[in-house]
Design a protein around this motif. Structure first.
Motif, PDB file in Angstrom:
ATOM      1  N   VAL A 245       1.301  25.019 -98.668  1.00 15.33           N
ATOM      2  CA  VAL A 245       1.955  24.359 -97.533  1.00 15.33           C
ATOM      3  C   VAL A 245       1.618  22.873 -97.516  1.00 15.33           C
ATOM      4  N   LEU A 246       0.343  22.556 -97.728  1.00 16.43           N
ATOM      5  CA  LEU A 246      -0.083  21.157 -97.716  1.00 16.43           C
ATOM      6  C   LEU A 246       0.532  20.382 -98.889  1.00 16.43           C
ATOM      7  N   GLN A 247       0.652  21.035-100.032  1.00 17.87           N
ATOM      8  CA  GLN A 247       1.299  20.393-101.179  1.00 17.87           C
ATOM      9  C   GLN A 247       2.758  20.067-100.868  1.00 17.87           C
ATOM     10  N   SER A 248       3.431  21.002-100.206  1.00 17.97           N
ATOM     11  CA  SER A 248       4.839  20.784 -99.851  1.00 17.97           C
ATOM     12  C   SER A 248       4.983  19.615 -98.890  1.00 17.97           C
ATOM     13  N   ARG A 249       4.081  19.537 -97.924  1.00 21.47           N
ATOM     14  CA  ARG A 249       4.138  18.434 -96.965  1.00 21.47           C
ATOM     15  C   ARG A 249       3.884  17.100 -97.665  1.00 21.47           C
ATOM     16  N   TYR A 250       2.901  17.107 -98.569  1.00 25.55           N
ATOM     17  CA  TYR A 250       2.575  15.866 -99.263  1.00 25.55           C
ATOM     18  C   TYR A 250       3.743  15.422-100.141  1.00 25.55           C
ATOM     19  N   ALA A 251       4.355  16.384-100.816  1.00 19.18           N
ATOM     20  CA  ALA A 251       5.504  16.055-101.665  1.00 19.18           C
ATOM     21  C   ALA A 251       6.637  15.465-100.840  1.00 19.18           C
ATOM     22  N   ARG A 252       6.882  16.022 -99.649  1.00 21.67           N
ATOM     23  CA  ARG A 252       7.922  15.489 -98.777  1.00 21.67           C
ATOM     24  C   ARG A 252       7.584  14.057 -98.355  1.00 21.67           C
ATOM     25  N   MET A 253       6.314  13.822 -98.034  1.00 18.90           N
ATOM     26  CA  MET A 253       5.909  12.482 -97.600  1.00 18.90           C
ATOM     27  C   MET A 253       6.076  11.441 -98.696  1.00 18.90           C
ATOM     28  N   ARG A 254       5.907  11.840 -99.945  1.00 20.48           N
ATOM     29  CA  ARG A 254       6.075  10.879-101.040  1.00 20.48           C
ATOM     30  C   ARG A 254       7.501  10.345-101.079  1.00 20.48           C
ATOM     31  N   SER A 255       8.445  11.207-100.659  1.00 17.85           N
ATOM     32  CA  SER A 255       9.841  10.761-100.631  1.00 17.85           C
ATOM     33  C   SER A 255      10.154   9.994 -99.355  1.00 17.85           C
ATOM     34  N   GLN A 256       9.365  10.209 -98.298  1.00 15.79           N
ATOM     35  CA  GLN A 256       9.597   9.540 -97.015  1.00 15.79           C
ATOM     36  C   GLN A 256       8.913   8.183 -96.922  1.00 15.79           C
ATOM     37  N   ALA A 257       7.833   8.012 -97.673  1.00 16.14           N
ATOM     38  CA  ALA A 257       7.108   6.741 -97.662  1.00 16.14           C
ATOM     39  C   ALA A 257       7.884   5.688 -98.445  1.00 16.14           C
ATOM     40  N   LEU A 258       7.465   4.440 -98.314  1.00 12.57           N
ATOM     41  CA  LEU A 258       8.067   3.377 -99.110  1.00 12.57           C
ATOM     42  C   LEU A 258       7.784   3.625-100.585  1.00 12.57           C
ATOM     43  N   THR A 259       8.646   3.125-101.456  1.00 12.24           N
ATOM     44  CA  THR A 259       8.385   3.231-102.886  1.00 12.24           C
ATOM     45  C   THR A 259       7.104   2.468-103.221  1.00 12.24           C
ATOM     46  N   ILE A 260       6.576   2.706-104.386  1.00 11.44           N
ATOM     47  CA  ILE A 260       5.343   2.020-104.785  1.00 11.44           C
ATOM     48  C   ILE A 260       5.548   0.511-104.778  1.00 11.44           C
ATOM     49  N   GLN A 261       6.662   0.047-105.349  1.00  7.77           N
ATOM     50  CA  GLN A 261       6.911  -1.388-105.411  1.00  7.77           C
ATOM     51  C   GLN A 261       7.107  -1.974-104.019  1.00  7.77           C
ATOM     52  N   ASP A 262       7.872  -1.275-103.172  1.00  5.38           N
ATOM     53  CA  ASP A 262       8.085  -1.773-101.813  1.00  5.38           C
ATOM     54  C   ASP A 262       6.787  -1.759-101.004  1.00  5.38           C
ATOM     55  N   SER A 263       5.930  -0.787-101.280  1.00  5.98           N
ATOM     56  CA  SER A 263       4.644  -0.711-100.587  1.00  5.98           C
ATOM     57  C   SER A 263       3.780  -1.916-100.936  1.00  5.98           C
ATOM     58  N   LEU A 264       3.728  -2.256-102.223  1.00  2.80           N
ATOM     59  CA  LEU A 264       2.928  -3.402-102.652  1.00  2.80           C
ATOM     60  C   LEU A 264       3.497  -4.704-102.097  1.00  2.80           C
ATOM     61  N   SER A 265       4.822  -4.788-102.040  1.00  3.35           N
ATOM     62  CA  SER A 265       5.455  -5.984-101.483  1.00  3.35           C
ATOM     63  C   SER A 265       5.110  -6.133-100.005  1.00  3.35           C
ATOM     64  N   LEU A 266       5.100  -5.009 -99.275  1.00  3.27           N
ATOM     65  CA  LEU A 266       4.759  -5.057 -97.863  1.00  3.27           C
ATOM     66  C   LEU A 266       3.307  -5.473 -97.673  1.00  3.27           C
ATOM     67  N   LEU A 267       2.409  -4.963 -98.515  1.00  5.56           N
ATOM     68  CA  LEU A 267       1.004  -5.357 -98.425  1.00  5.56           C
ATOM     69  C   LEU A 267       0.847  -6.865 -98.629  1.00  5.56           C
ATOM     70  N   LYS A 268       1.573  -7.403 -99.581  1.00  4.76           N
ATOM     71  CA  LYS A 268       1.482  -8.834 -99.847  1.00  4.76           C
ATOM     72  C   LYS A 268       2.011  -9.642 -98.662  1.00  4.76           C
ATOM     73  N   ARG A 269       3.104  -9.156 -98.033  1.00  6.63           N
ATOM     74  CA  ARG A 269       3.641  -9.870 -96.874  1.00  6.63           C
ATOM     75  C   ARG A 269       2.645  -9.805 -95.699  1.00  6.63           C
ATOM     76  N   MET A 270       2.028  -8.637 -95.520  1.00 10.59           N
ATOM     77  CA  MET A 270       1.053  -8.515 -94.443  1.00 10.59           C
ATOM     78  C   MET A 270      -0.113  -9.451 -94.669  1.00 10.59           C
ATOM     79  N   ARG A 271      -0.530  -9.562 -95.917  1.00 12.06           N
ATOM     80  CA  ARG A 271      -1.646 -10.479 -96.200  1.00 12.06           C
ATOM     81  C   ARG A 271      -1.258 -11.918 -95.891  1.00 12.06           C
ATOM     82  N   GLY A 272      -0.020 -12.271 -96.224  1.00  7.91           N
ATOM     83  CA  GLY A 272       0.435 -13.622 -95.953  1.00  7.91           C
ATOM     84  C   GLY A 272       0.527 -13.934 -94.469  1.00  7.91           C
ATOM     85  N   ASP A 273       0.693 -12.911 -93.657  1.00  3.95           N
ATOM     86  CA  ASP A 273       0.792 -13.103 -92.202  1.00  3.95           C
ATOM     87  C   ASP A 273      -0.573 -13.263 -91.528  1.00  3.95           C
ATOM     88  N   LEU A 274      -1.644 -12.961 -92.263  1.00  5.03           N
ATOM     89  CA  LEU A 274      -2.977 -13.019 -91.645  1.00  5.03           C
ATOM     90  C   LEU A 274      -3.479 -14.463 -91.504  1.00  5.03           C
TER      91      LEU A 274
END
Length: 274
Positions: A245-274
């Protein structure tokens, strides 16, 4: 706090282990000096372990096992002893399995997971720990985290996946400077080929992880285990149905979260806002 603070092992358990070790050594007809020479440790170290004054580390246990009959007794007894300062008692079993996993998946919604924390972030978390920690306990917390983090670089064939809520960075735990250092550290870790980091955005209409954190690992024998932690408690889960059950939930979340590239881009933007 994840992994918590470590309490000392009862001295009785150390003495019991030491007495068993001494009995096995004497049964093998070895002096402390001879035994130490065979396992690569000094006579003084052997004596300290046998008298319950010293915690045997993994190298000591693994070297002693074949010399003392290879029955598994030494290794099994050590499982009840192994204390890593800075790790809560309920977390230690998972931490041991973590070191041998071939896959690790972590979803966190409360704080940055221990494998990705910086020293400044650990110290910021410690400031609100209750009951309050003394300086030694804080040092042990960071030492334990730093030691665990070695697997990220020392196990290049282990696949690591992290899904982190965006708000963990937006909260700015410890202040802007601590958060900048944290983001820099996470971006650096994300550059490793065996590590994937994704952010779950603040606005997400569908989210399979609303019931809490998820920790999964795959053993070398291709068995999946899970870990669940609450305040002052933790549970290793081996029930295949629950883990599935937990594996299924995690797999679903991987598709719901930002892509790896978009995640890194967001981290960089957040850092720039600090």
């Amino acid at each position: 706090m994840v992994e918590g603070s470590g309490e000392p092992e009862p001295s009785d358990s150390l003495r019991t282990f030491g007495a068993m070790l001494q009995a096995l050594r004497e049964h093998a007809g070895l002096s402390r000096e001879e035994f130490g020479r065979q396992i690569g440790f000094s006579k003084h170290t052997v004596e300290s372990v046998e008298l319950g004054r010293r915690m045997p580390d993994d190298d000591f246990v693994e070297a002693a096992e074949p010399v003392l009959g290879a029955t598994g007794a030494v290794r099994k007894a050590a499982e009840h002893l192994q204390r890593r300062p800075g790790l809560a008692s309920w977390f230690r079993q998972w931490a041991r399995k973590e070191k041998e996993a071939i896959s690790l998946c972590t979803y966190e919604c409360r704080m940055i997971p221990g494998l990705l924390q910086t020293e400044a972030y650990v110290r910021a978390l410690s400031a609100d720990q209750l009951p309050p920690l003394d300086d030694t306990e804080v040092e042990e917390l960071w030492a334990a985290r730093s030691d665990r983090q070695k697997i990220l670089r020392e196990r290049p064939h282990t696949a690591f996946s992290f899904i982190l809520e965006e708000h963990l960075f937006r909260r700015r735990t410890g202040g802007a400077e601590v958060t900048r250092g944290l983001i820099d550290h996470v971006l650096n870790i994300a550059s490793l080929r065996n590590i994937e980091i994704q952010l779950m955005p603040l606005v997400q209409e569908s989210h399979a992880g609303l019931q809490g954190t998820i920790h999964l690992l795959e053993t070398a024998k291709l068995k999946w285990l899970a870990y669940n932690e609450g305040q002052e408690s933790g549970q290793l889960i081996s029930d295949a149905k629950v883990v599935s059950v937990l594996q299924s939930r995690y797999a679903r979340m991987r598709s719901q979260a930002l892509t790896i590239q978009d995640s890194l881009s967001l981290l960089k933007r957040m850092r720039g806002d600090l």
